[in-house]
Design a protein around this motif. Structure first.
Motif, PDB file in Angstrom:
ATOM      1  N   THR A   1      -8.496 -73.964 -36.355  1.00 10.01           N
ATOM      2  CA  THR A   1      -8.576 -73.075 -37.688  1.00 10.01           C
ATOM      3  C   THR A   1      -8.115 -73.184 -38.470  1.00 10.01           C
ATOM      4  N   GLY A   2      -8.712 -73.340 -39.893  1.00  7.83           N
ATOM      5  CA  GLY A   2      -8.768 -73.324 -41.147  1.00  7.83           C
ATOM      6  C   GLY A   2     -10.029 -73.986 -42.527  1.00  7.83           C
TER       7      GLY A   2
ATOM      8  N   ASN B   1     -13.375 -75.530 -38.797  1.00  9.93           N
ATOM      9  CA  ASN B   1     -13.512 -74.560 -37.424  1.00  9.93           C
ATOM     10  C   ASN B   1     -14.317 -74.967 -36.778  1.00  9.93           C
TER      11      ASN B   1
ATOM     12  N   SER C   1      -5.694 -76.928 -41.505  1.00 13.16           N
ATOM     13  CA  SER C   1      -6.133 -76.230 -40.344  1.00 13.16           C
ATOM     14  C   SER C   1      -4.978 -76.510 -39.136  1.00 13.16           C
ATOM     15  N   THR C   2      -5.134 -75.041 -38.258  1.00 12.97           N
ATOM     16  CA  THR C   2      -4.007 -74.804 -37.279  1.00 12.97           C
ATOM     17  C   THR C   2      -4.760 -74.589 -35.952  1.00 12.97           C
TER      18      THR C   2
ATOM     19  N   GLY D   1      -0.232 -69.621 -37.364  1.00  9.48           N
ATOM     20  CA  GLY D   1       0.097 -69.613 -38.925  1.00  9.48           C
ATOM     21  C   GLY D   1       1.284 -69.358 -38.957  1.00  9.48           C
TER      22      GLY D   1
ATOM     23  N   LYS E   1      -5.626 -58.772 -37.972  1.00 14.17           N
ATOM     24  CA  LYS E   1      -4.504 -60.168 -38.580  1.00 14.17           C
ATOM     25  C   LYS E   1      -3.365 -59.595 -39.961  1.00 14.17           C
TER      26      LYS E   1
ATOM     27  N   GLU F   1       1.364 -63.067 -43.701  1.00  9.37           N
ATOM     28  CA  GLU F   1       0.458 -64.240 -44.261  1.00  9.37           C
ATOM     29  C   GLU F   1       1.709 -66.106 -44.278  1.00  9.37           C
TER      30      GLU F   1
ATOM     31  N   CYS G   1      -1.852 -66.570 -42.159  1.00 11.11           N
ATOM     32  CA  CYS G   1      -2.396 -66.716 -41.058  1.00 11.11           C
ATOM     33  C   CYS G   1      -3.806 -66.577 -40.595  1.00 11.11           C
ATOM     34  N   TYR G   2      -4.375 -67.862 -39.895  1.00  9.66           N
ATOM     35  CA  TYR G   2      -5.524 -67.291 -39.511  1.00  9.66           C
ATOM     36  C   TYR G   2      -6.415 -66.972 -38.762  1.00  9.66           C
TER      37      TYR G   2
ATOM     38  N   SER H   1      -9.106 -67.469 -35.466  1.00  9.34           N
ATOM     39  CA  SER H   1     -10.366 -68.374 -35.085  1.00  9.34           C
ATOM     40  C   SER H   1     -11.017 -68.440 -34.763  1.00  9.34           C
TER      41      SER H   1
END
Lengths: 150, 155
Positions: free
Chosen positions: A46-47, A50, A105-106, B48, B99, B104, B106-107, B109
């Motif tokens: 994710t980032g 994606n 990205s994570t 994140g 979320k 923060e 954070c992401y 998916s």
């Protein structure tokens, strides 16, 4: 050549080799796998980029991987051991592939589907599919990217 | 009171009302699917500053009804892709709201959806909150799982 195909093949071979001392080889074509005999592990990126990375292994290879990773005698791997092993494997492969996609990205925690379960990612489309072989057992590593909205 | 339980109730009630025009209510009883019951489970990962997963588990029958409302189709017209899209969308909205409560940056998916008899398998995570709701006589639940600290070795 598909997106990052060569790099995905290298990452996968590297992880199997360093983590498990198993030599896996890319193989051509697309093996038809049955969900009743397949364990699927996934991690999401994710980032800036994606998508999701999916590792689909036949049950017999999951046993080999688990027994090797945790130094267990044949037939002694529990379901939890198998989940941990596939989770660890996809996490390491995903970590390597994450380094190849645009930053930042994570990487998510792994998500698994055991034999007989399906795992779907509705908002994605197949980007790269790589097939591998280990001692006659076929498995795949796929990359799915976020689908463009119609 | 579990972590973010009040917020989960508030968000879930609001999303189901606004998107589906359905009233859902928290119940004290836990949603424990019967053996052999088909469950559709959706999840989104958060990574994140905080790492974990938001999951929505519901009976396949309820997922069909939701999809029928969301896409204005009869249940006979539904494909499995549409049902996955609908549950993915609901999970995505629930996760997006939760979320906003987390540190923060954070992401979120993309959503994942699975048909299962056992719920989602997320190794390396622990359940921290689960809230069961009732809608049309069906139970469903929203859960928060947090990533555990890594363990060095199995043996």
């Amino acid at each position: 050549m598909q997106f990052l195909e060569k790099e995905i093949q290298q990452c996968t071979q590297l992880v199997f080799s360093t983590l498990l001392s198993l030599e896996v080889h890319p193989s051509p074509g697309q093996h038809e796998s049955s969900s009743t005999d397949t364990v699927t592990g996934s991690v999401q990126i994710t980032g800036k980029w994606n998508g999701v990375i999916l590792l689909a292994l036949p049950s017999s290879l999951v046993n080999t991987v688990t027994e090797t990773l945790f130094s267990l005698e044949p037939g002694k791997a529990s379901t939890d051991d198998k989940k941990d092993a596939v989770g660890e494997l996809i996490n390491m492969i995903g970590g390597n592939i994450k380094a190849l996609v645009p930053e930042p990205s994570t990487l998510s925690v792994p998500l698994l589907a055991l034999e007989g379960q399906s795992l779907q990612f509705p908002a994605t489309e197949m980007v790269t599919h790589c097939q591998f072989e280990y001692k006659g057992k076929s498995f795949s590593l796929s990359l799915r990217g976020q689908a463009e909205k119609p | 009171m579990q972590l973010y339980e009040t917020e989960i109730c508030e968000y879930t009630e609001s999303i189901w009302k606004n998107i589906l025009d359905l009233e859902v209510k928290k119940i004290e009883e836990n949603y424990c699917p019967a053996e052999g019951e088909s469950i559709l489970a959706g999840c989104v990962h958060i990574s994140g500053e905080w790492e974990g997963t938001i999951a929505l588990d519901c009976p396949a029958e309820l997922a069909k009804k939701i999809t029928s409302i969301m896409f204005k189709l009869t249940e006979d017209e539904l494909s499995s892709d549409l049902i996955q899209d609908a549950l993915g969308e609901l999970t995505n909205m629930t996760g997006g709201n939760i979320k906003s409560l987390l540190p923060e940056p954070c992401y979120l998916s993309l959503p994942a959806v699975t048909m299962t008899e056992y719920g989602l398998k997320i190794p390396g995570s622990e359940l921290i909150t689960t809230v069961t709701f009732k809608c049309w006589g069906y139970k469903f639940k929203v859960s928060i799982l947090k990533k555990k600290e890594p363990v060095a070795s199995k043996n």
